[in-house]
Design a protein around this motif. Sequence first.
Motif, PDB file in Angstrom:
ATOM      1  N   LEU A 144      33.776  39.714 -75.294  1.00  0.00           N
ATOM      2  CA  LEU A 144      32.745  40.125 -76.226  1.00  0.00           C
ATOM      3  C   LEU A 144      31.373  38.937 -75.982  1.00  0.00           C
ATOM      4  O   LEU A 144      30.402  39.563 -76.176  1.00  0.00           O
ATOM      5  N   LEU A 193      29.036  45.586 -81.656  1.00  0.00           N
ATOM      6  CA  LEU A 193      28.603  44.422 -81.769  1.00  0.00           C
ATOM      7  C   LEU A 193      27.296  44.099 -81.745  1.00  0.00           C
ATOM      8  O   LEU A 193      26.539  44.322 -80.877  1.00  0.00           O
ATOM      9  N   VAL A 201      33.456  42.587 -85.086  1.00  0.00           N
ATOM     10  CA  VAL A 201      32.897  43.678 -84.789  1.00  0.00           C
ATOM     11  C   VAL A 201      32.901  44.619 -86.047  1.00  0.00           C
ATOM     12  O   VAL A 201      33.891  44.426 -86.701  1.00  0.00           O
TER      13      VAL A 201
END
Length: 337
Positions: free
Chosen positions: A95, A315, A131
């Motif tokens: 991420l 995100l 997230v």
Amino acid sequence: MKLTVRSSTISEGEWDQFILAESPWAFFQSFAWGETQLLEKVAVARWEFLLDDRKIAQAQTILVKAKRGTFLHVRHGPVVNRELVNDNLLWRQILEFLAAEAKKENAWFCRIGPLLANTQETQRLFANLGVRPAPIHAMDAEYTWVLRLNEAEETILANMRKTTRYLIRQAEKQGVVVKASHQIEDFLRLYNQTAKRQRFVPHRGIEAEFAVFSKRGQAELLVASHSGQQLAAAVILYFGKQAIYHHGASIVSKISASYLLQWHAIKEAKKRGLEWYNFWGIAPEDKLEHPWQGITLFKKGFGGELRSFVHAHDLPVSPLYPVSATIEAVRKRLKHY
């Protein structure tokens, strides 16, 4: 654990091999789907994530430039090695990389949608990653209806809803003919009529999708006709061990052409030696006003089972993210999703 990330230059076969081994339902991570997006002038990137020179994840990203905001979309991905799919540290590093890529593109957020089983363990994993659930309905077949093809045709028929089985046989008696076609225009004509009648926004890129997958022998257009009139059509895509009912269209008629059309598609999937027929997305059982209730009843009539995957997550990488989130949340509520 320190990841190495590289822009992928591997072949289509190698790319898809990893997808099918680790997440076989992840159609939107297929190489051919990326090629479809490129044909539509969408920016596509393919990334490989390695640990000690061993590949443990892949991600095909597209850059979506919409009126509600620009975002980096990883549909049905990232795809992570099964043994490491619940590794919090690994996900954080993936991420972190995707967030950096999103910022480079001046995107407002990154949206991921890995097809992981919608379990409490998976939900805890995403809750701990920082997230947030995407403010959209369950799209991209997160909530999908699938049919096992390992049974004989007679058994599949016997397991269908009685009404569905009757309408298939009725269409046969009425003289409905189902044939494969290479003329995507036949489908688009019916599809545009369907979109107007059911008041939905037509999908973009169907023509490009059919061209890309047909070239690889991974697409078939079936058209059902009666007395020379085309009544229904379906675009079936093949990926791995599944046949996917990806797009459908029909006109209003007392003749049950759509039922026979689906039965032909199921039989064709069996002939190809596939294991699953994927009817694609359906409405959640608790959403009684969901606009997909009608098509859900139709799909479930053929028998099968539910596959429920974790919802897409966002995100945010820009203070402008709430603007996009609010627009999507309002749309979802207005459309009764």
